[in-house]
Every structure is written in C-alpha cells, then in structure tokens.
Design a protein around this motif. Sequence first.
Motif, PDB file in Angstrom:
ATOM      1  N   SER A  66     -12.399 -65.410  34.251  1.00 48.39           N
ATOM      2  CA  SER A  66     -10.966 -65.297  33.950  1.00 48.39           C
ATOM      3  C   SER A  66     -10.236 -66.621  34.144  1.00 48.39           C
ATOM      4  O   SER A  66      -9.171 -66.831  33.574  1.00 48.39           O
ATOM      5  N   LYS A  67     -10.808 -67.515  34.954  1.00 43.31           N
ATOM      6  CA  LYS A  67     -10.184 -68.808  35.230  1.00 43.31           C
ATOM      7  C   LYS A  67     -10.582 -69.895  34.233  1.00 43.31           C
ATOM      8  O   LYS A  67     -10.104 -71.025  34.329  1.00 43.31           O
ATOM      9  N   LYS A  69     -10.782 -72.421  31.362  1.00 40.78           N
ATOM     10  CA  LYS A  69      -9.802 -73.077  30.502  1.00 40.78           C
ATOM     11  C   LYS A  69     -10.443 -73.281  29.123  1.00 40.78           C
ATOM     12  O   LYS A  69     -11.643 -73.364  28.979  1.00 40.78           O
ATOM     13  N   ALA A  72      -8.133 -69.925  25.421  1.00 45.35           N
ATOM     14  CA  ALA A  72      -6.860 -69.316  25.034  1.00 45.35           C
ATOM     15  C   ALA A  72      -6.842 -69.053  23.531  1.00 45.35           C
ATOM     16  O   ALA A  72      -7.449 -69.802  22.775  1.00 45.35           O
ATOM     17  N   ASP A  74      -7.380 -65.975  24.484  1.00 45.78           N
ATOM     18  CA  ASP A  74      -8.141 -64.954  25.189  1.00 45.78           C
ATOM     19  C   ASP A  74      -8.407 -65.394  26.623  1.00 45.78           C
ATOM     20  O   ASP A  74      -8.134 -66.524  27.001  1.00 45.78           O
ATOM     21  N   ARG A  75      -8.962 -64.478  27.415  1.00 45.36           N
ATOM     22  CA  ARG A  75      -9.420 -64.807  28.763  1.00 45.36           C
ATOM     23  C   ARG A  75     -10.925 -64.639  28.782  1.00 45.36           C
ATOM     24  O   ARG A  75     -11.483 -63.764  28.123  1.00 45.36           O
ATOM     25  N   ASP A  77     -12.946 -63.458  31.068  1.00 43.08           N
ATOM     26  CA  ASP A  77     -13.466 -62.178  31.543  1.00 43.08           C
ATOM     27  C   ASP A  77     -13.416 -61.114  30.454  1.00 43.08           C
ATOM     28  O   ASP A  77     -14.344 -60.320  30.299  1.00 43.08           O
TER      29      ASP A  77
END
Length: 109
Positions: A66-67, A69, A72, A74-75, A77
């Motif tokens: 989820s962290k 980079k 985007a 989207d995430r 996870d």
Amino acid sequence: ARCAVSRAVHDDEAVLSVLTICKASGYDLDTIAATEAGRAILACGVIAAERLGNDALAFRLLTAASKAKGVAPDRGDIMIALGSSTAQRACTLIHKRAINKAVEDGQWQ
C-alpha cells in the motif's frame, strides 16, 4: 511475473525464503510493489502467509504494497488483491479471520 501469481503457489516455505532473500539483498518491501514483478512476489507471499495461517505477515506484505510509490492512481495492495483469483481469495480470508477475531475479542467497531 503475472502468470506466476495466477497459478497456485504450491511451496509456501520456498516463497517465504524468496521474500527473505529479497529483504536480505537490500530490497525494501515498501518499494518493490512499484513494479509488476515486485507485486507478484508480494502476492505470492500473501498467498503463502494465508495458507500457513500467518495473517500478521500477510498484513505486513499488504501494508508494504500500500506504501508503494509510482502506482497511482491505484494502490499496490489493491493491485495485489486483484492480481489473481488466488491472491483475492487469500486477502479475503485473512481479512475475514481478522474481523472475526476482533468481533470475538470485543474490539470490532
């Protein structure tokens, strides 16, 4: 990488060994989800962790994803969970177990 995730992972201990080697080689779990291959490794790890009943590890891998980079809008996870039906099933099961435990412990809000 994608077809590796779409097939069932059969050697859970080997998957965890690969994750250990990645970490020992200096790869940061919080950044490898930025690539398709990294997401495949994390997805296999989530699947293996679910099968072994290690929900804490599965959540750690999803948190790391989820962290990520560079994925985007989207995430990472979410991309892992939707990457294959096996990964989606593993994510559903670990979340189901966590919710059930929280309810049993009176911690569900």
